[in-house]
Design an enzyme around this catalytic site. Structure first.
Site, PDB file in Angstrom:
ATOM      1  N   TYR A  31      24.840  27.143  13.467  1.00  0.00           N
ATOM      2  CA  TYR A  31      26.133  27.749  13.101  1.00  0.00           C
ATOM      3  C   TYR A  31      25.941  29.112  12.429  1.00  0.00           C
ATOM      4  O   TYR A  31      26.489  29.368  11.361  1.00  0.00           O
ATOM      5  CB  TYR A  31      26.891  26.830  12.143  1.00  0.00           C
ATOM      6  CG  TYR A  31      27.588  25.657  12.808  1.00  0.00           C
ATOM      7  CD1 TYR A  31      26.859  24.652  13.429  1.00  0.00           C
ATOM      8  CD2 TYR A  31      28.973  25.549  12.787  1.00  0.00           C
ATOM      9  CE1 TYR A  31      27.493  23.568  14.009  1.00  0.00           C
ATOM     10  CE2 TYR A  31      29.613  24.459  13.362  1.00  0.00           C
ATOM     11  CZ  TYR A  31      28.868  23.485  13.972  1.00  0.00           C
ATOM     12  OH  TYR A  31      29.509  22.409  14.537  1.00  0.00           O
ATOM     13  N   LYS A  41      16.123  16.457  14.813  1.00  0.00           N
ATOM     14  CA  LYS A  41      15.428  16.402  16.100  1.00  0.00           C
ATOM     15  C   LYS A  41      14.063  17.064  15.914  1.00  0.00           C
ATOM     16  O   LYS A  41      13.668  17.975  16.650  1.00  0.00           O
ATOM     17  CB  LYS A  41      16.293  17.101  17.161  1.00  0.00           C
ATOM     18  CG  LYS A  41      15.841  16.900  18.587  1.00  0.00           C
ATOM     19  CD  LYS A  41      15.962  15.477  19.095  1.00  0.00           C
ATOM     20  CE  LYS A  41      15.341  15.373  20.486  1.00  0.00           C
ATOM     21  NZ  LYS A  41      15.232  13.970  20.945  1.00  0.00           N
ATOM     22  N   ASP A  80      27.510  17.348  12.327  1.00  0.00           N
ATOM     23  CA  ASP A  80      28.800  17.442  13.017  1.00  0.00           C
ATOM     24  C   ASP A  80      28.955  16.276  13.981  1.00  0.00           C
ATOM     25  O   ASP A  80      29.974  15.586  13.999  1.00  0.00           O
ATOM     26  CB  ASP A  80      28.864  18.786  13.767  1.00  0.00           C
ATOM     27  CG  ASP A  80      30.180  18.977  14.505  1.00  0.00           C
ATOM     28  OD1 ASP A  80      31.222  18.584  13.956  1.00  0.00           O
ATOM     29  OD2 ASP A  80      30.149  19.525  15.628  1.00  0.00           O
TER      30      ASP A  80
HETATM   31  C1  IPM Z   1      34.256  20.067  12.139  1.00  0.00           C
HETATM   32  C2  IPM Z   1      34.704  20.842  13.333  1.00  0.00           C
HETATM   33  C3  IPM Z   1      34.244  22.298  13.222  1.00  0.00           C
HETATM   34  C4  IPM Z   1      32.726  22.272  13.210  1.00  0.00           C
HETATM   35  C5  IPM Z   1      34.810  23.226  14.297  1.00  0.00           C
HETATM   36  C6  IPM Z   1      36.309  23.269  14.287  1.00  0.00           C
HETATM   37  C7  IPM Z   1      34.268  24.635  14.195  1.00  0.00           C
HETATM   38  O1  IPM Z   1      34.274  20.254  14.493  1.00  0.00           O
HETATM   39  O2  IPM Z   1      34.668  20.386  11.020  1.00  0.00           O
HETATM   40  O3  IPM Z   1      33.493  19.110  12.287  1.00  0.00           O
HETATM   41  O4  IPM Z   1      32.079  22.249  14.257  1.00  0.00           O
HETATM   42  O5  IPM Z   1      32.170  22.273  12.125  1.00  0.00           O
HETATM   43 MN    MN Z   2      33.240  18.314  14.161  1.00  0.00          MN
END
Ligand code: IPM
Ligand code: MN
Length: 379
Positions: free
Chosen positions: A157, A204, A261
């Site tokens: 990210y 991983k 996530d």
């Molecule tokens: C979450 C969501 C977000 C992420 C998206 C909306 C960018 O899926 O909060 O889990 O991937 O973190």
């Molecule tokens: Mn999510």
């Protein structure tokens, strides 16, 4: 010290985000009344629909308000026009278009340094889960009760993107600083929970070098500073099946951002689904709370989405504020809101379609009202 008044910034966002958040704010108003706490709530319009209209994700001056807030409550972001997701234009704010609503979710997580994303996976008594389109009870309450701690500022990210001849490269960034603080958060939580006193590192690392570093730092910090905690390890692919098959094995789980996530959504399957799943984005100086589901454009505007995740997110906010400001009123309020939600779930009457089926389904707003009523009864 307990404060006279708490300043809460509410970011409803898009779609069902606005509907579920309005239920959570309704319960928050009742909390203020019943526990004699003043909340100054400021709602800021934002997200994809706002971008579609204004070419900016929120009004100017919104981020400083988030910075000044005692806590932030987020609905959900993501908007569609003619069936297509709204993305921001190239060059703003990242090198490629990004989901409009990025500023609220990823932007706030990074800019406010909300490094631990705390996502409980907890099955409440009476809750059914949808399997093969049918509502059934597979998992047992008490056997699904662990917390996923998701690193919240890096991994894949990063927003970075390199253009190569035949495609694109997005790096996976794992730093010692970010890893140390998030694994420490996880170890401390295992201590506070005082259950199995175990932390599982999920990654991983058998193939991704950067994840190997994450695991090394986890081991180092754990062995050096947390001799009373058991260190446990899992590769994310295998972990996905264990969390379905033997969720009772887990206590606290920590992993890099993308891993967290995915496993938090997967875990939600065993705890009544995304309609009940909550996340707290926690830093040293700021925090933002949200249901982990999306904006669900196809359900938007129908008053049918489950507001309980948003209400539980608000509950988590009360709990965090209570500890941060040593405010006993908020600690009691957090405990009672959770009890009110648990009671509504246990009664099993006033629930949305995802938990009770379309035929018997209550509206989103009716579930909000049921929680309010229950809360008034038990306080
Ligand atoms: C979450 C969501 C977000 C992420 C998206 C909306 C960018 O899926 O909060 O889990 O991937 O973190
Ligand atoms: Mn999510």
């Amino acid at each position: 010290m307990a404060k006279e008044s708490y300043y809460i910034v509410a970011l409803p966002g898009d779609g069902i985000g606005t509907e579920v958040l309005s239920c959570a704010l309704r319960v928050l108003r009742v909390v203020g009344e019943l526990f004699q706490v003043e909340f100054k709530v400021e709602e800021i319009p934002c997200g994809g629909h706002y971008y579609a209209e204004h070419e900016t994700e929120w009004p100017e001056g919104s981020f400083p308000k988030c910075e000044a807030a005692d806590a932030i409550l987020l609905g959900a972001v993501g908007h569609e026009v003619d069936g297509k997701t709204v993305f921001t234009k190239p060059g703003k704010p990242y090198p490629e278009p990004q989901l409009a609503g990025f500023a609220q979710v990823i932007g706030n997580r990074k800019k406010l340094d909300l490094y631990a994303n705390v996502r409980p996976v907890k099955l409440y008594p009476g809750v059914k889960h949808k399997i093969h389109g049918k509502l059934t009870q597979v998992w047992e309450p008490g056997k699904v009760d662990y917390v996923v701690i998701r690193e919240n500022t890096e991994d894949a990210y990063t927003g970075e993107l390199e253009v190569i001849e035949d495609g694109r490269v997005t790096p996976i960034r794992i730093t010692r600083r970010a890893t140390e603080r998030v694994v420490r958060y996880a170890f401390n939580l295992a201590r506070r929970r005082n259950k199995q006193k175990k932390v599982t590192c999920v990654d991983k690392s058998n193939i991704i070098g950067a994840h190997r570093f994450f695991r090394d730092v986890f081991r180092e910090v754990g062995e050096r500073e947390f001799g009373d905690i058991t260190l446990d390890y899992a590769y994310v692919d295998a972990f996905c099946q264990w969390q379905i098959r033997s969720p009772e094995w887990f206590d606290v789980v920590v992993g890099p951002n993308l891993v967290g996530d995915i496993i938090s959504d997967n875990g939600a399957t065993t705890a009544g689904g995304l309609g009940l799943a909550v996340g707290g984005n926690i830093g040293d100086d700021h925090a933002m709370f949200e249901p982990i589901h999306g904006s669900a454009p196809k359900h938007a505007g129908k008053d049918k989405a489950n507001p309980l995740a948003a209400i539980l997110a608000m509950q988590m906010m009360l709990d965090w504020l209570a500890a941060r400001h040593r405010d006993d009123r908020l600690a009691r309020a957090a405990e009672r809101v959770e009890a009110a939600v648990a009671a509504v779930l246990q009664k099993g009457k006033t629930l949305t379609y995802d938990l009770i089926g379309e035929e018997k389904a209550a509206r989103c707003s009716e579930v909000g009202a049921a929680v309010e009523q229950q809360l008034r009864m038990i306080v």
